[in-house]
Design a protein around this motif. Structure first.
Motif, PDB file in Angstrom:
ATOM      1  N   GLN A 326       1.367  -0.941   0.528  1.00 34.96           N
ATOM      2  CA  GLN A 326      -0.121   0.292   0.224  1.00 34.96           C
ATOM      3  C   GLN A 326       1.044   1.253  -0.095  1.00 34.96           C
ATOM      4  N   ASP A 330       0.970   4.171  -2.284  1.00 33.06           N
ATOM      5  CA  ASP A 330       1.013   5.131  -2.527  1.00 33.06           C
ATOM      6  C   ASP A 330       2.062   6.344  -3.057  1.00 33.06           C
ATOM      7  N   SER A 334       1.450   9.610  -5.367  1.00 34.50           N
ATOM      8  CA  SER A 334       1.605  11.212  -4.407  1.00 34.50           C
ATOM      9  C   SER A 334       2.718  11.613  -6.212  1.00 34.50           C
ATOM     10  N   ALA A 383      -5.658   3.006  -4.101  1.00 36.64           N
ATOM     11  CA  ALA A 383      -4.861   4.126  -4.539  1.00 36.64           C
ATOM     12  C   ALA A 383      -5.598   4.097  -6.011  1.00 36.64           C
TER      13      ALA A 383
END
Ligand SMILES: Nc1ncnc2c1ncn2[C@@H]1O[C@H](COP(=O)(O)OP(=O)(O)OP(=O)(O)O)[C@@H](O)[C@H]1O
Ligand SMILES: [Mg+2]
Length: 386
Positions: A326, A330, A334, A383
Motif C-alpha cells: 500500500q 501510495d 503521489s 490508491a
C-alpha cells in the motif's frame, strides 16, 4: 482505470503492455486479449515470450511467427495469438524489400545473421516491425502487444531508433569509407584507425560488414522510415499503453521512468497495473493484534494452540506485506496523481491456463470493487482511481 471500456471501445486499436522484467507483461497481455475476445473483438496478441509461457497458458502447443486462432468457447469475438520470431521477421523484411539476388546475399551474410539474431534491440525493433505489419493487414480490430523481457521498459521505445541509427550506419559508413571512396582519400589517421579496428574485429568480419552494408544500402532509408512510421503509430489516437509493475520498489521505479517518458513523447497511457499484490483475507484483525494474539496463544502450549498461533502469524505477516505494498502504491500515486491504477492480486500458483487468465482478466476489467472472494481489495490498496 476502466480497462473494460477501453478494450470494448472499437476506437481502441492497439494496446501495448510495458514494464520491467518479470512483472507480468506477457500474462497481462494474454488476459486482456482474452477479455477482448469475450467482449466481442477480433483480437490478436503479439507476444515476445521466449519462455513460451503464453503458448502454455493459452493451451497451444506452439506459437510461431504467424497468428494462430485460440479456441475460446462461448466468446463472441475471436482470439488469435502469435509469438515473435525476430530472425524470421527480419528475413521477411529483407526479402520483401530487395531483389531476390540481393536478398540472398544479405541473408547469407554472416554479419547479417549475427545482427538479426542477437543484436541488442533487434527484438524491440522487430516487434515494432511486426506490429506495423499486423496493423496494415486490417485483419484484426485490436492488437495487443507484449514487450520483450528487457532490463528496462524504456528499451522498447529506444531500440527502434538505436537500431535504425545503427543501420543508417554512421559508424559503419565510417568504417567502410576507405573501401568505398578508395584508400587514396582516407587520411593517415583514419587508415590507422581502420587497421586497428580490423585487427580487433578481424578482417573477415569487416569484409562481411562491408558486403552487408553494400547489399543493404538501398534499404537504409526504408529501415529508418519504417521505424519512424511505427513509432508514429504508437502516438496515434487508438493506441494505449498499459504499464505493468509488481508492488516492489525497483519495478515501480521503472514504471515511473516509463510513465514520464510516455508523457514526454505524448503517448497515451491507460494506466498502471499493479500485479501480484497480496491482499489479506480480512482486514478486521490488524497486524499488531494478530501478532499479539499469536504470542499469547502460543504460550498456552499444545498442538491446537501452535496451529492457531501459526495462522495468526501468517495473517500478521500478510497484513504487514499489504501495508508495505500500500505504501509503495501510495508513493507512486503521489508522484503521478494523474495515473490511474488497477491492482491484480497474486494467484495461488502461476497463471498457466485459460481459467487462470480469466481470473486475471476479471481482476483487470471487472467492477472496480471487491474481489470474487468478497475481500475488500480497495481497502488494502485504495490508491487506484479512474
Ligand atoms: N497475478 C499473478 N498471480 C500469479 N502469478 C502470476 C501473476 N502474474 C504473473 N504471474 C506469473 O509470473 C510469471 C512471470 O509472468 P510473465 O511471464 O507474464 O512476466 P513478464 O513481465 O512477461 O516477464 P518477462 O519480462 O520475462 O517477459 C509467470 O510464471 C506468470 O504465470
Ligand atoms: Mg514476457
Amino acid at each position: 482505470m476502466d480497462l473494460d471500456a477501453l478494450i470494448a471501445d472499437r476506437e481502441t486499436r492497439i494496446v501495448v503492455c510495458c514494464g520491467a522484467g518479470g512483472v507480468g507483461k506477457t500474462t497481462t497481455s494474454a488476459a486482456l486479449a482474452l477479455a477482448a475476445a469475450e467482449a466481442g473483438r477480433t483480437v490478436v496478441v503479439l507476444t515476445i515470450d521466449p519462455a513460451r509461457r503464453l503458448a502454455q497458458s493459452l493451451g497451444l502447443v506452439e506459437l510461431d511467427n504467424e497468428p494462430r486462432r485460440v479456441d475460446v468457447p462461448g466468446a463472441p469475438g475471436e482470439l488469435h495469438a502469435m509469438m515473435l520470431d525476430m530472425k524470421r521477421t527480419f528475413d521477411d523484411v529483407v526479402t520483401a524489400h530487395s531483389t531476390p539476388e540481393r536478398a540472398q546475399q544479405i541473408l547469407e551474410n554472416p554479419f547479417y545473421q549475427a545482427l538479426s539474431s542477437s543484436f541488442s534491440g533487434t527484438q524491440e525493433y522487430m516487434a515494432m516491425e511486426k506490429l506495423g505489419q499486423l496493423r496494415a493487414s486490417e485483419q484484426w480490430d485490436l492488437i495487443i502487444v507484449d514487450t520483450p523481457p528487457s532490463r528496462s521498459a524504456l528499451d522498447f521505445l529506444d531500440a527502434p531508433n538505436r537500431m535504425s541509427r545503427f543501420l543508417d550506419g554512421t559508424m559503419i559508413r565510417l568504417l567502410m569509407a576507405p573501401s568505398r571512396t578508395g584508400f587514396k582519400f582516407a587520411s593517415a589517421g583514419f587508415l590507422l584507425f581502420s587497421r586497428i579496428v580490423s585487427k580487433i574485429l578481424g578482417g573477415q568480419l569487416l569484409r562481411d560488414i562491408s558486403a552487408f552494408v553494400a547489399a543493404l544500402d538501398t534499404m537504409f532509408g526504408g529501415f529508418r522510415e519504417r521505424a519512424t512510421a511505427t513509432y508514429e503509430l504508437l502516438r496515434r489516437p487508438g493506441t494505449w499503453f498499459v504499464v505493468v509493475a509488481s508492488p516492489e520498489p525497483d519495478a515501480l521505479r521503472e514504471a515511473s521512468y516509463f510513465v514520464d517518458r510516455l508523457s514526454a513523447e505524448q503517448m497515451p497511457l491507460a494506466g498502471l497495473v499493479l500485479n501480484r499484490t497480496h491482499p489479506p483475507a480480512t482486514t478486521v484483525l490488524s497486524a499488531t493484534r494478530a501478532q499479539g494474539a499469536a504470542e499469547e496463544v502460543a504460550e498456552a502450549g499444545g498442538d491446537d494452540a501452535a496451529l492457531a498461533a501459526a495462522a495468526l502469524q501468517v495473517h500478521a505477516d500478510r497484513m504487514q506485506q499489504a501495508a508495505r505494498e500500500q505504501h509503495l502504491a501510495d508513493r507512486f500515486t503521489s508522484a503521478h496523481p494523474e495515473v490511474a491504477m488497477r491492482t491484480v492480486p497474486a494467484a495461488a500458483g502461476d497463471v498457466h491456463d485459460l481459467d487462470g487468465l480469466r481470473v486475471m482478466a476479471e481482476a483487470l476489467t471487472g467492477p472496480d470493487g471487491d474481489t470474487p472472494t468478497g475481500t475488500p481489495r480497495t481497502r488494502v490498496l485504495s490508491a487506484r482511481r479512474g
